[in-house]
Design an enzyme around this catalytic site. Structure first.
Site, PDB file in Angstrom:
ATOM      1  N   GLU A   1      93.146  49.761   0.718  1.00 57.30           N
ATOM      2  CA  GLU A   1      93.950  50.936   1.069  1.00 57.30           C
ATOM      3  C   GLU A   1      94.359  50.899   2.539  1.00 57.30           C
ATOM      4  O   GLU A   1      95.499  51.220   2.889  1.00 57.30           O
ATOM      5  CB  GLU A   1      93.143  52.204   0.777  1.00 57.30           C
ATOM      6  CG  GLU A   1      93.788  53.475   1.232  1.00 57.30           C
ATOM      7  CD  GLU A   1      95.085  53.771   0.503  1.00 57.30           C
ATOM      8  OE1 GLU A   1      95.966  54.392   1.123  1.00 57.30           O
ATOM      9  OE2 GLU A   1      95.213  53.364  -0.653  1.00 57.30           O
TER      10      GLU A   1
ATOM     11  N   GLY B   1      98.045  55.764   0.602  1.00 57.77           N
ATOM     12  CA  GLY B   1      97.946  55.458  -0.813  1.00 57.77           C
ATOM     13  C   GLY B   1      97.676  56.702  -1.635  1.00 57.77           C
ATOM     14  O   GLY B   1      97.044  57.644  -1.172  1.00 57.77           O
TER      15      GLY B   1
ATOM     16  N   HIS C   1      85.223  44.600  -9.841  1.00 54.93           N
ATOM     17  CA  HIS C   1      84.563  43.414  -9.278  1.00 54.93           C
ATOM     18  C   HIS C   1      84.859  42.220 -10.179  1.00 54.93           C
ATOM     19  O   HIS C   1      84.768  42.318 -11.389  1.00 54.93           O
ATOM     20  CB  HIS C   1      83.040  43.602  -9.232  1.00 54.93           C
ATOM     21  CG  HIS C   1      82.573  44.490  -8.131  1.00 54.93           C
ATOM     22  ND1 HIS C   1      82.704  44.153  -6.801  1.00 54.93           N
ATOM     23  CD2 HIS C   1      81.973  45.695  -8.155  1.00 54.93           C
ATOM     24  CE1 HIS C   1      82.189  45.107  -6.056  1.00 54.93           C
ATOM     25  NE2 HIS C   1      81.750  46.069  -6.858  1.00 54.93           N
ATOM     26  N   VAL C   2      85.200  41.102  -9.574  1.00 57.86           N
ATOM     27  CA  VAL C   2      85.384  39.868 -10.309  1.00 57.86           C
ATOM     28  C   VAL C   2      84.142  38.994 -10.134  1.00 57.86           C
ATOM     29  O   VAL C   2      83.652  38.379 -11.072  1.00 57.86           O
ATOM     30  CB  VAL C   2      86.643  39.114  -9.836  1.00 57.86           C
ATOM     31  CG1 VAL C   2      86.769  37.780 -10.536  1.00 57.86           C
ATOM     32  CG2 VAL C   2      87.875  39.968 -10.075  1.00 57.86           C
ATOM     33  N   ARG C   3      83.617  39.007  -8.918  1.00 53.43           N
ATOM     34  CA  ARG C   3      82.420  38.229  -8.601  1.00 53.43           C
ATOM     35  C   ARG C   3      81.657  38.982  -7.527  1.00 53.43           C
ATOM     36  O   ARG C   3      82.244  39.546  -6.611  1.00 53.43           O
ATOM     37  CB  ARG C   3      82.824  36.849  -8.096  1.00 53.43           C
ATOM     38  CG  ARG C   3      81.636  35.945  -7.799  1.00 53.43           C
ATOM     39  CD  ARG C   3      82.075  34.588  -7.334  1.00 53.43           C
ATOM     40  NE  ARG C   3      82.835  33.953  -8.412  1.00 53.43           N
ATOM     41  CZ  ARG C   3      83.509  32.844  -8.270  1.00 53.43           C
ATOM     42  NH1 ARG C   3      83.555  32.245  -7.109  1.00 53.43           N
ATOM     43  NH2 ARG C   3      84.164  32.320  -9.275  1.00 53.43           N
TER      44      ARG C   3
END
Length: 119
Positions: A64, A83, A90-92
């Site tokens: 942001e 914003g 989360h991907v990792r």
């Protein structure tokens, strides 16, 4: 070709965030290009959840911050952008290091931790 109405200055961006959440979480603006701004945030006690992995809320604050700054440099200097809607996953898990984010107005905003990219 530069897209800025006013060229972003790293020192100015850092200065206007003194004594804000950005400052308290250790976010640092690191680079500016013709159409992008980059910043980084430490993965440490200020930005992790109790399981000692990066808190997605901290990641959202980084995204942001960079996005709003980039957008604000694309409009009349008497105006600013903030914003209104953001979604994150989360991907990792990150436990140490820096989360690095790049905002490129009119293109995709992404962030990376190590070799993992979040889109």
């Amino acid at each position: 070709m530069a897209i800025w109405t006013t060229r972003p200055d790293i020192n100015d961006m850092q200065r206007i965030h003194i004594d804000t959440a950005v400052d308290r979480l250790g976010i640092e603006f690191v680079a500016v290009g013709d159409d992008w701004i980059s910043a980084r945030m430490p993965v440490d006690g200020r930005t992790v959840q109790p399981m000692l992995i990066l808190h997605v809320g901290a990641s959202v604050l980084l995204a942001e911050t960079i996005g709003s700054c980039a957008a604000s440099y694309c409009v009349d200097a008497r105006k600013y952008c903030v914003g209104l809607d953001i979604n994150a996953n989360h991907v990792r898990a990150a436990r140490t290091g820096w989360e690095v984010g790049v905002a490129a107005p009119r293109r995709q905003v992404y962030a990376s931790v190590g070799n993992s990219y979040y889109r």
